[in-house]
Design a protein around this motif. Structure first.
Motif, PDB file in Angstrom:
ATOM      1  N   THR A 137     -56.061   6.702 -20.682  1.00  0.00           N
ATOM      2  CA  THR A 137     -55.110   5.641 -21.024  1.00  0.00           C
ATOM      3  C   THR A 137     -53.801   6.181 -21.580  1.00  0.00           C
ATOM      4  N   TRP A 138     -53.720   7.458 -21.885  1.00  0.00           N
ATOM      5  CA  TRP A 138     -52.549   8.102 -22.465  1.00  0.00           C
ATOM      6  C   TRP A 138     -52.226   7.542 -23.850  1.00  0.00           C
ATOM      7  N   SER A 139     -53.214   6.991 -24.533  1.00  0.00           N
ATOM      8  CA  SER A 139     -52.944   6.445 -25.861  1.00  0.00           C
ATOM      9  C   SER A 139     -54.219   6.414 -26.685  1.00  0.00           C
ATOM     10  N   ASP A 140     -54.043   6.172 -27.972  1.00  0.00           N
ATOM     11  CA  ASP A 140     -55.178   5.999 -28.876  1.00  0.00           C
ATOM     12  C   ASP A 140     -55.537   4.528 -29.041  1.00  0.00           C
ATOM     13  N   TYR A 141     -54.601   3.636 -28.704  1.00  0.00           N
ATOM     14  CA  TYR A 141     -54.795   2.212 -28.980  1.00  0.00           C
ATOM     15  C   TYR A 141     -56.022   1.637 -28.269  1.00  0.00           C
ATOM     16  N   TYR A 142     -56.076   1.749 -26.951  1.00  0.00           N
ATOM     17  CA  TYR A 142     -57.175   1.128 -26.205  1.00  0.00           C
ATOM     18  C   TYR A 142     -58.529   1.746 -26.533  1.00  0.00           C
TER      19      TYR A 142
ATOM     20  N   THR B  58     -49.766   4.896 -16.724  1.00  0.00           N
ATOM     21  CA  THR B  58     -49.144   3.636 -16.346  1.00  0.00           C
ATOM     22  C   THR B  58     -48.301   3.815 -15.085  1.00  0.00           C
ATOM     23  N   SER B  59     -47.862   2.693 -14.521  1.00  0.00           N
ATOM     24  CA  SER B  59     -47.035   2.722 -13.324  1.00  0.00           C
ATOM     25  C   SER B  59     -45.926   1.692 -13.441  1.00  0.00           C
ATOM     26  N   ILE B  60     -44.716   2.131 -13.616  1.00  0.00           N
ATOM     27  CA  ILE B  60     -43.581   1.213 -13.694  1.00  0.00           C
ATOM     28  C   ILE B  60     -43.136   0.784 -12.295  1.00  0.00           C
ATOM     29  N   GLY B  61     -43.431   1.574 -11.281  1.00  0.00           N
ATOM     30  CA  GLY B  61     -43.030   1.249  -9.911  1.00  0.00           C
ATOM     31  C   GLY B  61     -43.631  -0.056  -9.416  1.00  0.00           C
ATOM     32  N   ASN B  62     -44.934  -0.254  -9.634  1.00  0.00           N
ATOM     33  CA  ASN B  62     -45.591  -1.494  -9.233  1.00  0.00           C
ATOM     34  C   ASN B  62     -44.946  -2.691  -9.911  1.00  0.00           C
ATOM     35  N   VAL B  63     -44.648  -2.558 -11.186  1.00  0.00           N
ATOM     36  CA  VAL B  63     -44.049  -3.654 -11.947  1.00  0.00           C
ATOM     37  C   VAL B  63     -42.703  -4.036 -11.337  1.00  0.00           C
ATOM     38  N   LEU B  64     -41.869  -3.050 -11.071  1.00  0.00           N
ATOM     39  CA  LEU B  64     -40.533  -3.324 -10.533  1.00  0.00           C
ATOM     40  C   LEU B  64     -40.592  -3.971  -9.153  1.00  0.00           C
ATOM     41  N   ILE B  65     -41.514  -3.513  -8.325  1.00  0.00           N
ATOM     42  CA  ILE B  65     -41.655  -4.092  -6.983  1.00  0.00           C
ATOM     43  C   ILE B  65     -42.008  -5.571  -7.070  1.00  0.00           C
ATOM     44  N   PHE B  66     -42.979  -5.916  -7.916  1.00  0.00           N
ATOM     45  CA  PHE B  66     -43.410  -7.303  -7.971  1.00  0.00           C
ATOM     46  C   PHE B  66     -42.451  -8.191  -8.755  1.00  0.00           C
ATOM     47  N   ILE B  67     -41.698  -7.650  -9.684  1.00  0.00           N
ATOM     48  CA  ILE B  67     -40.642  -8.438 -10.337  1.00  0.00           C
ATOM     49  C   ILE B  67     -39.554  -8.765  -9.316  1.00  0.00           C
ATOM     50  N   ALA B  68     -39.192  -7.795  -8.487  1.00  0.00           N
ATOM     51  CA  ALA B  68     -38.197  -8.043  -7.438  1.00  0.00           C
ATOM     52  C   ALA B  68     -38.718  -9.066  -6.428  1.00  0.00           C
ATOM     53  N   LEU B  69     -39.980  -8.956  -6.057  1.00  0.00           N
ATOM     54  CA  LEU B  69     -40.577  -9.908  -5.125  1.00  0.00           C
ATOM     55  C   LEU B  69     -40.605 -11.309  -5.724  1.00  0.00           C
ATOM     56  N   ASN B  70     -40.928 -11.414  -6.998  1.00  0.00           N
ATOM     57  CA  ASN B  70     -40.930 -12.704  -7.684  1.00  0.00           C
ATOM     58  C   ASN B  70     -39.520 -13.287  -7.703  1.00  0.00           C
ATOM     59  N   GLY B  71     -38.528 -12.466  -7.992  1.00  0.00           N
ATOM     60  CA  GLY B  71     -37.142 -12.928  -7.973  1.00  0.00           C
ATOM     61  C   GLY B  71     -36.718 -13.419  -6.602  1.00  0.00           C
TER      62      GLY B  71
ATOM     63  N   PHE C  57     -48.584  -2.659 -14.602  1.00  0.00           N
ATOM     64  CA  PHE C  57     -48.189  -1.534 -15.447  1.00  0.00           C
ATOM     65  C   PHE C  57     -49.392  -0.657 -15.779  1.00  0.00           C
ATOM     66  N   ARG C  58     -50.541  -1.264 -16.005  1.00  0.00           N
ATOM     67  CA  ARG C  58     -51.761  -0.538 -16.334  1.00  0.00           C
ATOM     68  C   ARG C  58     -52.603  -0.182 -15.106  1.00  0.00           C
ATOM     69  N   LYS C  59     -52.039  -0.322 -13.913  1.00  0.00           N
ATOM     70  CA  LYS C  59     -52.676   0.028 -12.634  1.00  0.00           C
ATOM     71  C   LYS C  59     -53.909  -0.825 -12.307  1.00  0.00           C
ATOM     72  N   LEU C  60     -53.946  -2.053 -12.820  1.00  0.00           N
ATOM     73  CA  LEU C  60     -54.985  -3.012 -12.451  1.00  0.00           C
ATOM     74  C   LEU C  60     -54.435  -3.849 -11.300  1.00  0.00           C
ATOM     75  N   ASN C  61     -54.316  -3.227 -10.148  1.00  0.00           N
ATOM     76  CA  ASN C  61     -53.597  -3.841  -9.035  1.00  0.00           C
ATOM     77  C   ASN C  61     -54.272  -5.084  -8.476  1.00  0.00           C
ATOM     78  N   LYS C  62     -55.597  -5.114  -8.403  1.00  0.00           N
ATOM     79  CA  LYS C  62     -56.288  -6.297  -7.866  1.00  0.00           C
ATOM     80  C   LYS C  62     -56.063  -7.509  -8.763  1.00  0.00           C
ATOM     81  N   LEU C  63     -56.286  -7.339 -10.058  1.00  0.00           N
ATOM     82  CA  LEU C  63     -56.077  -8.440 -11.000  1.00  0.00           C
ATOM     83  C   LEU C  63     -54.604  -8.839 -11.026  1.00  0.00           C
ATOM     84  N   GLY C  64     -53.715  -7.868 -10.980  1.00  0.00           N
ATOM     85  CA  GLY C  64     -52.285  -8.159 -10.967  1.00  0.00           C
ATOM     86  C   GLY C  64     -51.884  -8.965  -9.745  1.00  0.00           C
TER      87      GLY C  64
END
Length: 179
Positions: free
Chosen positions: A30-35, A155-168, A66-73
């Motif tokens: 996860t690259w973090s201690d939080y989760y 994490t993956s910022i690329g997926n987020v940007l693609i789907f934000i653009a698609l939503n727009g 962002f967290r690479k949960l692509n199916k749920l996203g």
């Protein structure tokens, strides 16, 4: 090499952890201690609550991508798009007053946000657990185990940007006269 006057950055230290499903393996993935701290009882005892994720509540499908949960996203993206499209169709085609169309749209989006907030940590834990277990059962040597987890997780910022653009794009269709 061209002298720039800047100090050479040291190469990052190689992550070496034992090849077992431990808190350290989840921290690497996860690259973090939080989760891993949120999931500690689930990892060690197999039971316990994963809690409410406020970031997932606010960001819904964006957090999932962002967290690479692509199916749920993708499921949440489609649900949000359908809710918004229903509102647009009810105003444009059925001539509903926009104030009456906004109530069901807001209720639908808010319900989806609450669902995502409660379900996100559990979904992310299950995804991380499957990934960690697949690496534990693989033939990756001990010395490369931590690095392999770290490179596959994160994490993956690329997926987020693609789907934000698609939503727009989808929400701009009525303004362009294409819908």
């Amino acid at each position: 090499m061209i002298p720039t006057g800047m100090e050479v950055v040291k190469e990052r230290e190689r992550l070496v952890i034992s090849k077992e499903a431990s808190i350290e393996a989840y921290k690497a993935f996860t690259w973090s201690d939080y989760y891993p701290q949120q999931w500690k009882s689930k990892i060690e005892e197999g039971k316990g609550s994963t809690g409410f994720n406020f970031s997932a509540f606010l960001l819904t499908y964006r957090w999932c991508f962002f967290r690479k949960l692509n199916k749920l996203g993708l499921i949440l993206f489609i649900a949000e798009s359908l809710i918004l499209a229903t509102g647009l169709v009810s105003v444009k085609i059925y001539q509903f007053d926009p104030i009456f169309a906004i109530y069901p749209v807001t209720a639908g989006i808010f319900t989806m946000m609450i669902f995502t907030g409660f379900y996100a940590n559990r979904a992310y834990f299950n995804y991380a657990r499957k990934q960690v277990e697949s690496y534990v059962n693989s033939r990756i040597p001990e010395m490369h185990f931590g690095e392999a987890l770290r490179s596959d997780g994160g994490t993956s910022i690329g997926n987020v940007l693609i789907f934000i653009a698609l939503n727009g794009f989808i929400t701009s269709l009525p303004k362009l006269g294409l819908m």
